[in-house]
Design a protein around this motif. Structure first.
Motif, PDB file in Angstrom:
ATOM      1  N   TYR A   1     -57.524   1.002 -34.671  1.00 47.36           N
ATOM      2  CA  TYR A   1     -57.372   2.355 -35.236  1.00 47.36           C
ATOM      3  C   TYR A   1     -55.956   2.876 -35.005  1.00 47.36           C
ATOM      4  CZ  TYR A   1     -62.313   3.368 -36.166  1.00 47.36           C
ATOM      5  OH  TYR A   1     -63.585   3.385 -36.679  1.00 47.36           O
ATOM      6  N   HIS A   2     -55.470   3.711 -35.935  1.00 50.60           N
ATOM      7  CA  HIS A   2     -54.190   4.396 -35.742  1.00 50.60           C
ATOM      8  C   HIS A   2     -54.343   5.368 -34.564  1.00 50.60           C
ATOM      9  CE1 HIS A   2     -50.739   6.989 -36.467  1.00 50.60           C
ATOM     10  NE2 HIS A   2     -50.262   6.020 -37.251  1.00 50.60           N
ATOM     11  N   PRO A   3     -53.336   5.474 -33.682  1.00 52.66           N
ATOM     12  CA  PRO A   3     -53.476   6.374 -32.520  1.00 52.66           C
ATOM     13  C   PRO A   3     -53.862   7.801 -32.912  1.00 52.66           C
ATOM     14  CG  PRO A   3     -51.430   5.127 -32.355  1.00 52.66           C
ATOM     15  CD  PRO A   3     -52.059   4.752 -33.663  1.00 52.66           C
TER      16      PRO A   3
ATOM     17  N   THR B   1     -43.354  -1.406 -36.328  1.00 47.41           N
ATOM     18  CA  THR B   1     -42.888  -0.999 -37.648  1.00 47.41           C
ATOM     19  C   THR B   1     -44.019  -0.249 -38.372  1.00 47.41           C
ATOM     20  OG1 THR B   1     -41.822  -1.767 -39.678  1.00 47.41           O
ATOM     21  CG2 THR B   1     -43.482  -3.243 -38.712  1.00 47.41           C
ATOM     22  N   SER B   2     -43.859  -0.027 -39.648  1.00 45.03           N
ATOM     23  CA  SER B   2     -44.938   0.634 -40.404  1.00 45.03           C
ATOM     24  C   SER B   2     -44.836   0.239 -41.876  1.00 45.03           C
ATOM     25  CB  SER B   2     -44.871   2.149 -40.226  1.00 45.03           C
ATOM     26  OG  SER B   2     -43.587   2.618 -40.491  1.00 45.03           O
ATOM     27  N   ALA B   3     -45.881   0.572 -42.629  1.00 48.13           N
ATOM     28  CA  ALA B   3     -45.940   0.171 -44.046  1.00 48.13           C
ATOM     29  C   ALA B   3     -44.795   0.803 -44.835  1.00 48.13           C
ATOM     30  CB  ALA B   3     -47.288   0.571 -44.636  1.00 48.13           C
TER      31      ALA B   3
ATOM     32  N   ILE C   1     -36.924   6.549 -33.110  1.00 45.25           N
ATOM     33  CA  ILE C   1     -37.755   5.650 -32.294  1.00 45.25           C
ATOM     34  C   ILE C   1     -39.182   5.693 -32.852  1.00 45.25           C
ATOM     35  CG2 ILE C   1     -38.664   5.173 -29.965  1.00 45.25           C
ATOM     36  CD1 ILE C   1     -36.216   6.785 -28.900  1.00 45.25           C
ATOM     37  N   PRO C   2     -39.733   4.509 -33.250  1.00 43.57           N
ATOM     38  CA  PRO C   2     -41.099   4.515 -33.787  1.00 43.57           C
ATOM     39  C   PRO C   2     -42.100   5.018 -32.744  1.00 43.57           C
ATOM     40  CG  PRO C   2     -40.075   2.341 -34.059  1.00 43.57           C
ATOM     41  CD  PRO C   2     -39.147   3.159 -33.231  1.00 43.57           C
ATOM     42  N   PHE C   3     -43.074   5.744 -33.185  1.00 44.24           N
ATOM     43  CA  PHE C   3     -44.120   6.276 -32.315  1.00 44.24           C
ATOM     44  C   PHE C   3     -43.544   6.987 -31.088  1.00 44.24           C
ATOM     45  CE2 PHE C   3     -46.611   3.428 -34.937  1.00 44.24           C
ATOM     46  CZ  PHE C   3     -47.730   4.208 -35.186  1.00 44.24           C
ATOM     47  N   SER C   4     -42.675   7.938 -31.332  1.00 47.50           N
ATOM     48  CA  SER C   4     -42.108   8.721 -30.231  1.00 47.50           C
ATOM     49  C   SER C   4     -42.715  10.124 -30.181  1.00 47.50           C
ATOM     50  CB  SER C   4     -40.585   8.802 -30.359  1.00 47.50           C
ATOM     51  OG  SER C   4     -40.204   9.109 -31.679  1.00 47.50           O
TER      52      SER C   4
ATOM     53  N   ILE D   1     -48.152  -2.431 -36.816  1.00 47.14           N
ATOM     54  CA  ILE D   1     -47.812  -1.904 -38.144  1.00 47.14           C
ATOM     55  C   ILE D   1     -48.558  -0.589 -38.379  1.00 47.14           C
ATOM     56  CG2 ILE D   1     -47.795  -2.394 -40.635  1.00 47.14           C
ATOM     57  CD1 ILE D   1     -47.931  -5.463 -39.601  1.00 47.14           C
ATOM     58  N   GLY D   2     -47.808   0.490 -38.318  1.00 45.16           N
ATOM     59  CA  GLY D   2     -48.382   1.818 -38.524  1.00 45.16           C
ATOM     60  C   GLY D   2     -48.332   2.219 -39.980  1.00 45.16           C
ATOM     61  N   GLU D   3     -48.265   3.524 -40.184  1.00 43.74           N
ATOM     62  CA  GLU D   3     -48.370   4.098 -41.529  1.00 43.74           C
ATOM     63  C   GLU D   3     -46.971   4.426 -42.070  1.00 43.74           C
ATOM     64  OE1 GLU D   3     -51.757   6.840 -41.621  1.00 43.74           O
ATOM     65  OE2 GLU D   3     -50.415   8.252 -42.603  1.00 43.74           O
ATOM     66  N   ALA D   4     -46.334   5.378 -41.428  1.00 45.43           N
ATOM     67  CA  ALA D   4     -44.990   5.830 -41.818  1.00 45.43           C
ATOM     68  C   ALA D   4     -44.474   6.697 -40.682  1.00 45.43           C
ATOM     69  CB  ALA D   4     -45.062   6.659 -43.093  1.00 45.43           C
ATOM     70  N   PRO D   5     -43.157   6.799 -40.512  1.00 44.82           N
ATOM     71  CA  PRO D   5     -42.663   7.683 -39.452  1.00 44.82           C
ATOM     72  C   PRO D   5     -42.999   9.139 -39.753  1.00 44.82           C
ATOM     73  CG  PRO D   5     -40.844   6.732 -40.723  1.00 44.82           C
ATOM     74  CD  PRO D   5     -42.095   6.115 -41.235  1.00 44.82           C
ATOM     75  N   GLY D   6     -43.120   9.926 -38.706  1.00 47.02           N
ATOM     76  CA  GLY D   6     -43.332  11.366 -38.854  1.00 47.02           C
ATOM     77  C   GLY D   6     -42.040  12.105 -38.537  1.00 47.02           C
ATOM     78  N   GLU D   7     -42.170  13.411 -38.436  1.00 42.09           N
ATOM     79  CA  GLU D   7     -40.985  14.254 -38.218  1.00 42.09           C
ATOM     80  C   GLU D   7     -40.243  13.865 -36.928  1.00 42.09           C
ATOM     81  OE1 GLU D   7     -42.224  18.279 -38.606  1.00 42.09           O
ATOM     82  OE2 GLU D   7     -40.171  18.969 -38.916  1.00 42.09           O
ATOM     83  N   THR D   8     -41.007  13.647 -35.850  1.00 46.57           N
ATOM     84  CA  THR D   8     -40.379  13.310 -34.562  1.00 46.57           C
ATOM     85  C   THR D   8     -39.619  11.993 -34.655  1.00 46.57           C
ATOM     86  OG1 THR D   8     -42.303  14.310 -33.532  1.00 46.57           O
ATOM     87  CG2 THR D   8     -40.841  13.066 -32.079  1.00 46.57           C
ATOM     88  N   GLU D   9     -40.255  10.994 -35.276  1.00 45.54           N
ATOM     89  CA  GLU D   9     -39.633   9.658 -35.346  1.00 45.54           C
ATOM     90  C   GLU D   9     -38.340   9.696 -36.157  1.00 45.54           C
ATOM     91  OE1 GLU D   9     -42.935  10.184 -35.796  1.00 45.54           O
ATOM     92  OE2 GLU D   9     -43.611   9.242 -33.929  1.00 45.54           O
ATOM     93  N   ILE D  10     -38.301  10.521 -37.214  1.00 44.34           N
ATOM     94  CA  ILE D  10     -37.072  10.602 -38.023  1.00 44.34           C
ATOM     95  C   ILE D  10     -35.962  11.251 -37.192  1.00 44.34           C
ATOM     96  CG2 ILE D  10     -36.033  11.750 -40.063  1.00 44.34           C
ATOM     97  CD1 ILE D  10     -37.644   9.157 -40.715  1.00 44.34           C
TER      98      ILE D  10
HETATM   99  N1  URA Z   1     -47.225   7.045 -37.354  1.00 48.19           N
HETATM  100  C1  URA Z   1     -46.726   5.859 -37.711  1.00 48.19           C
HETATM  101  O1  URA Z   1     -47.358   5.131 -38.439  1.00 48.19           O
HETATM  102  N2  URA Z   1     -45.528   5.507 -37.233  1.00 48.19           N
HETATM  103  C2  URA Z   1     -44.817   6.263 -36.392  1.00 48.19           C
HETATM  104  O2  URA Z   1     -43.735   5.873 -35.960  1.00 48.19           O
HETATM  105  C3  URA Z   1     -45.381   7.492 -36.028  1.00 48.19           C
HETATM  106  C4  URA Z   1     -46.580   7.875 -36.520  1.00 48.19           C
END
Ligand code: URA
Length: 216
Positions: free
Chosen positions: A184-186, A77-79, A50-53, A37-46
């Motif tokens: 920790y978040h990557p 996924t993410s919050a 693909i999550p964390f791409s 469970i991450g935070e939120a998608p970023g520009e790349t993921e949108i």
């Molecule tokens: N950070 C997140 O939490 N999720 C992503 O998919 C990318 C960055």
């Protein structure tokens, strides 16, 4: 993940006027053992859906590989499911012209609360053995604001989690307990390179732990 339409519509309604872009569903097998469970998608993921791409995802993939895990074992996924952005005026050094930029930002508490029913739905549907919040946003979404990733990372916790209550429009603790392993978040390594070995160690611990427990 196919979320119930009504849940998504309610989130969209609540988030009108917020600086959020796109919608990225959580991804992974129905029987995933771990839910990241991450935070939120970023520009790349949108862009890729693909999550964390993006940059964080490359770091994550390295630690997963070292820990003997791969993405097929995980539900990610993410919050928050849309990209929170800021609006920033910036002078282009080459042209001297002022440009408008829309960089990623951390989701705020109202956004995390609005998206909470979607994460609740994912947890109920997937029923992972271990919830892995990555970073403070994911951790505090599940356990509350008193929990800090710097204290709780790399520890197996057995605790109630917070889920959305429509009666109070707040997060409230479940009566049953869940197993969590915060990490920790990557992206934390981009701000503090010294965290690299800590994060690597936590992922390796989780990989070995999974090999030694009965997952049936
Ligand atoms: N950070 C997140 O939490 N999720 C992503 O998919 C990318 C960055």
């Amino acid at each position: 993940m196919n979320y119930p339409k009504k849940l998504v519509e309610t989130v969209e309604q609540k988030m009108q006027g917020h600086h959020l872009e796109g919608f990225l569903s959580g991804k992974g097998p129905k029987n995933a053992v771990l839910m990241l469970i991450g935070e939120a998608p970023g520009e790349t993921e949108i862009k890729t859906s693909i999550p964390f791409s993006g940059r964080s995802g490359k770091k994550l993939d390295g630690w997963l590989a070292q820990a003997g895990l791969n993405r097929e074992d995980l539900y990610i996924t993410s919050a928050v499911r849309s990209r929170p952005f800021r609006i920033k005026q910036q002078r282009n050094k080459k042209t001297g012209l002022v440009e408008t930029k829309y960089p990623n930002r951390t989701p705020n508490k109202a956004e995390v609360l609005a998206y909470a029913p979607l994460l609740d739905y994912e947890i109920q549907t997937i029923q992972p053995k271990i919830l892995v919040p990555m970073g403070n946003i994911g951790l505090q979404r599940l356990l509350g604001n008193n929990f800090k990733i710097s204290t709780y990372h790399g520890r197996l916790l057995h605790l109630p989690i917070l889920t959305y209550s429509s009666e109070t429009n707040q997060l409230t603790a479940t009566s049953d307990t869940y197993t969590l392993f915060p990490i920790y978040h990557p992206a934390a390594v981009f701000y503090n390179q010294k965290l690299e070995s800590t994060i690597e160690h936590d992922w390796s611990f989780l990989g070995s732990y999974l090999q030694n427990i009965d997952l049936s």
